[in-house]
Design a protein around this motif. Structure first.
Motif, mmCIF file in Angstrom:
data_model
loop_
_atom_site.group_PDB
_atom_site.id
_atom_site.type_symbol
_atom_site.label_atom_id
_atom_site.label_comp_id
_atom_site.label_asym_id
_atom_site.label_seq_id
_atom_site.Cartn_x
_atom_site.Cartn_y
_atom_site.Cartn_z
ATOM 1 N N PHE A 164 -9.304 10.013 5.798
ATOM 2 C CA PHE A 164 -8.405 8.954 5.340
ATOM 3 C C PHE A 164 -7.022 9.105 5.977
ATOM 4 C CE2 PHE A 164 -5.123 7.370 2.480
ATOM 5 C CZ PHE A 164 -5.562 6.076 2.221
ATOM 6 N N HIS A 165 -6.472 10.315 5.939
ATOM 7 C CA HIS A 165 -5.112 10.517 6.446
ATOM 8 C C HIS A 165 -5.059 10.508 7.972
ATOM 9 C CE1 HIS A 165 -4.320 11.752 2.234
ATOM 10 N NE2 HIS A 165 -3.191 11.133 2.504
ATOM 11 N N ASP A 166 -6.163 10.848 8.636
ATOM 12 C CA ASP A 166 -6.204 10.696 10.089
ATOM 13 C C ASP A 166 -6.035 9.224 10.472
ATOM 14 O OD1 ASP A 166 -6.343 13.283 10.997
ATOM 15 O OD2 ASP A 166 -8.509 13.297 11.309
ATOM 16 N N TYR A 167 -6.724 8.334 9.753
ATOM 17 C CA TYR A 167 -6.603 6.908 10.044
ATOM 18 C C TYR A 167 -5.249 6.365 9.586
ATOM 19 C CZ TYR A 167 -11.284 6.184 11.814
ATOM 20 O OH TYR A 167 -12.408 6.217 12.598
ATOM 21 N N GLU A 168 -4.716 6.913 8.505
ATOM 22 C CA GLU A 168 -3.434 6.445 7.998
ATOM 23 C C GLU A 168 -2.279 6.852 8.915
ATOM 24 O OE1 GLU A 168 -1.404 6.233 3.626
ATOM 25 O OE2 GLU A 168 -1.828 8.242 4.375
ATOM 26 N N VAL A 208 5.071 2.793 9.352
ATOM 27 C CA VAL A 208 5.249 1.357 9.173
ATOM 28 C C VAL A 208 4.879 0.956 7.748
ATOM 29 C CG1 VAL A 208 4.478 -0.932 9.925
ATOM 30 C CG2 VAL A 208 4.865 0.869 11.607
ATOM 31 N N MET A 209 3.772 1.494 7.267
ATOM 32 C CA MET A 209 3.339 1.177 5.908
ATOM 33 C C MET A 209 4.344 1.635 4.863
ATOM 34 S SD MET A 209 -0.685 2.219 6.142
ATOM 35 C CE MET A 209 -0.898 2.187 4.369
ATOM 36 N N HIS A 210 5.013 2.751 5.148
ATOM 37 C CA HIS A 210 5.908 3.355 4.170
ATOM 38 C C HIS A 210 7.370 3.263 4.610
ATOM 39 C CE1 HIS A 210 2.572 4.883 1.807
ATOM 40 N NE2 HIS A 210 2.019 5.290 2.921
ATOM 41 N N VAL A 211 7.693 2.185 5.297
ATOM 42 C CA VAL A 211 9.070 2.001 5.747
ATOM 43 C C VAL A 211 10.016 1.929 4.558
ATOM 44 C CG1 VAL A 211 8.915 -0.536 5.813
ATOM 45 C CG2 VAL A 211 10.528 0.672 7.317
ATOM 46 N N ASP A 253 -1.070 -2.272 -3.889
ATOM 47 C CA ASP A 253 -0.135 -3.300 -4.329
ATOM 48 C C ASP A 253 1.286 -2.979 -3.904
ATOM 49 O OD1 ASP A 253 -2.112 -4.778 -5.614
ATOM 50 O OD2 ASP A 253 -1.929 -3.608 -7.452
ATOM 51 N N LEU A 254 1.562 -1.708 -3.612
ATOM 52 C CA LEU A 254 2.907 -1.303 -3.234
ATOM 53 C C LEU A 254 3.166 -1.504 -1.741
ATOM 54 C CD1 LEU A 254 3.243 1.938 -5.343
ATOM 55 C CD2 LEU A 254 3.915 -0.376 -5.949
ATOM 56 N N ILE A 255 2.131 -1.940 -0.991
ATOM 57 C CA ILE A 255 2.298 -2.208 0.434
ATOM 58 C C ILE A 255 2.718 -3.664 0.602
ATOM 59 C CG2 ILE A 255 1.197 -2.238 2.694
ATOM 60 C CD1 ILE A 255 -0.852 -0.250 1.620
ATOM 61 N N PRO A 256 3.909 -3.934 1.128
ATOM 62 C CA PRO A 256 4.347 -5.312 1.321
ATOM 63 C C PRO A 256 3.342 -6.115 2.140
ATOM 64 C CG PRO A 256 6.141 -3.780 1.717
ATOM 65 C CD PRO A 256 4.900 -2.958 1.573
ATOM 66 N N LYS A 257 3.250 -7.427 1.861
ATOM 67 C CA LYS A 257 2.274 -8.281 2.536
ATOM 68 C C LYS A 257 2.428 -8.230 4.052
ATOM 69 C CE LYS A 257 1.489 -11.594 -1.205
ATOM 70 N NZ LYS A 257 1.612 -13.019 -1.624
ATOM 71 N N LYS A 309 0.620 -5.307 5.345
ATOM 72 C CA LYS A 309 -0.824 -5.513 5.310
ATOM 73 C C LYS A 309 -1.259 -6.352 6.504
ATOM 74 C CE LYS A 309 -1.228 -5.264 0.257
ATOM 75 N NZ LYS A 309 -1.574 -6.004 -0.977
ATOM 76 N N HIS A 310 -0.484 -7.415 6.813
ATOM 77 C CA HIS A 310 -0.819 -8.270 7.950
ATOM 78 C C HIS A 310 -0.700 -7.497 9.260
ATOM 79 C CE1 HIS A 310 0.415 -11.973 5.349
ATOM 80 N NE2 HIS A 310 -0.799 -11.543 5.070
ATOM 81 N N TYR A 311 0.307 -6.631 9.346
ATOM 82 C CA TYR A 311 0.487 -5.810 10.546
ATOM 83 C C TYR A 311 -0.746 -4.928 10.767
ATOM 84 C CZ TYR A 311 2.102 -1.848 13.343
ATOM 85 O OH TYR A 311 2.206 -0.854 14.269
ATOM 86 N N ILE A 312 -1.194 -4.300 9.681
ATOM 87 C CA ILE A 312 -2.353 -3.412 9.777
ATOM 88 C C ILE A 312 -3.590 -4.196 10.186
ATOM 89 C CG2 ILE A 312 -3.884 -1.889 8.467
ATOM 90 C CD1 ILE A 312 -1.424 -1.160 6.775
ATOM 91 N N SER A 313 -3.751 -5.380 9.613
ATOM 92 C CA SER A 313 -4.916 -6.204 9.941
ATOM 93 C C SER A 313 -4.911 -6.569 11.423
ATOM 94 C CB SER A 313 -4.922 -7.480 9.093
ATOM 95 O OG SER A 313 -5.085 -7.164 7.731
#
Length: 331
Positions: A30-34, A40-43, A207-211, A214-218
């Motif tokens: 999980f953390h390798d992929y994260e 960016v996710m935790h800016v 839910d704590l990840i701003p939309k 999420k779009h960036y990751i997608s």
């Protein structure tokens, strides 16, 4: 939540691993992929954590027994090196002369090294579990890690062994187990929900990840989601035979955090920590996330309210941050 509670999920996925092996491999994959997307996710974390580290260090510097000489630092579960970088930015940053970055995720360490190259400080990367260490340190920082540790008693005993006498332990960015059901905290969540148009009705990790993130990751990952890739790798490793949902994966990696399907997780209790760290003195106990989110994710109005509660050193926020000093009689 204990490792034993993972047995039904092990059975459901058809895994042949022990509970210890299962939790470990899921956590690393999980953390390798994260790792690639973590910063960016935790800016939103960076400003809030810098503020909390600065407050903790400010409290430490009020202690006249603290010696501001050269210090060795161990960053446990260092991730991309964010917490060490923030500590270097603090008032004791110039005293850090040797830094050890420890993580079980090789990918996280790759990103941590990119930061470390710019620090102008001696550093080493350690791809291992904390149980493999025997070097002693002056300061240990543990950021957003305790809620990932299945057996906190064993983990904290190891921390004691790795700290020098009068050594400093800093931990932050974990769910505040003593106050998650506190009336004042729950009332603030209700107020925030009623007064904001984009209020969160539940506070699962996703839910704590701003939309926009999420779009960036997608976009980065294409049609496959983050969780798809974690499942793909676990299937490739024969760690599982059946895919898991996002909440099931988070219930393994974030074992002390409540999810939609598993609500009995209670976060990290200060009272529990005080008992486990009985040979330590608490220098600073703080809290933040008083409306369920970090300050940068709040509206300007609620950022001001958050600041007021932080300045009052209110302890009823979502997150806990503490700084401890190891006493002379400790292990």
């Amino acid at each position: 939540m204990s490792l034993e509670s993972l047995k039904p999920l092990i059975k459901k996925t058809g895994s042949k691993l022990s509970v210890e092996e299962f939790q470990s491999v899921v956590n690393v994959v999980f953390h390798d992929y994260e790792a690639e997307h973590y910063d960016v996710m935790h800016v939103d974390m960076k400003k809030s954590l810098q503020e909390q580290i600065d407050l903790l260090i400010g409290d430490l510097l009020k202690d006249e027994t603290f010696k501001s000489n050269n210090k060795s630092l161990l960053d446990v579960g260092c991730g991309t090196g964010m917490s060490t970088e923030l500590l270097l930015n603090s008032k004791i940053g110039s005293t850090l002369h040797k830094i050890s970055l420890l993580d079980t995720s090789p990918k996280m360490l790759q990103f941590a090294e990119e930061k470390a190259k710019k620090w102008n400080v001696n550093y080493e990367l350690i791809n291992a579990d904390i149980s493999n260490l025997d070097t002693k340190y002056d300061i240990i920082i543990i950021c957003s890690v305790l809620h990932h540790i299945p057996n906190l008693e064993v983990f904290l005993n190891k921390i004691k062994m790795l700290l020098n006498t009068n050594g400093i332990l800093i931990h932050l960015q974990d769910p505040n187990g003593d106050y998650l059901t506190n009336n004042d905290y729950r009332k603030r969540l209700d107020i925030y929900e009623k007064e904001t148009t984009d209020a969160h009705k539940s506070f699962n990790i996703r839910d704590l990840i701003p939309k926009k993130i999420k779009h960036y990751i997608s976009r980065k990952l294409g049609r496959k989601t983050y969780i798809d890739l974690v499942n793909d790798k676990l299937l490739e490793l024969n760690a599982i035979n059946k895919r898991m949902t996002a909440d099931e994966i988070w219930s393994i990696t974030d074992i002390h955090v409540e999810t939609k399907d598993i609500i009995e997780n209670k976060g990290i209790s200060f009272n529990f920590l005080k008992k486990q760290l009985s040979d330590f003195s608490i220098v600073s106990q703080r809290s933040y996330g008083f409306y369920g989110l970090l300050k940068s994710d709040l509206s300007e109005e609620f950022q001001e309210k958050e600041s007021e509660l932080i300045n009052k050193n209110d302890l009823t926020g979502r997150n806990i941050a503490c700084l401890w000093k190891k006493n002379n009689l400790s292990i």
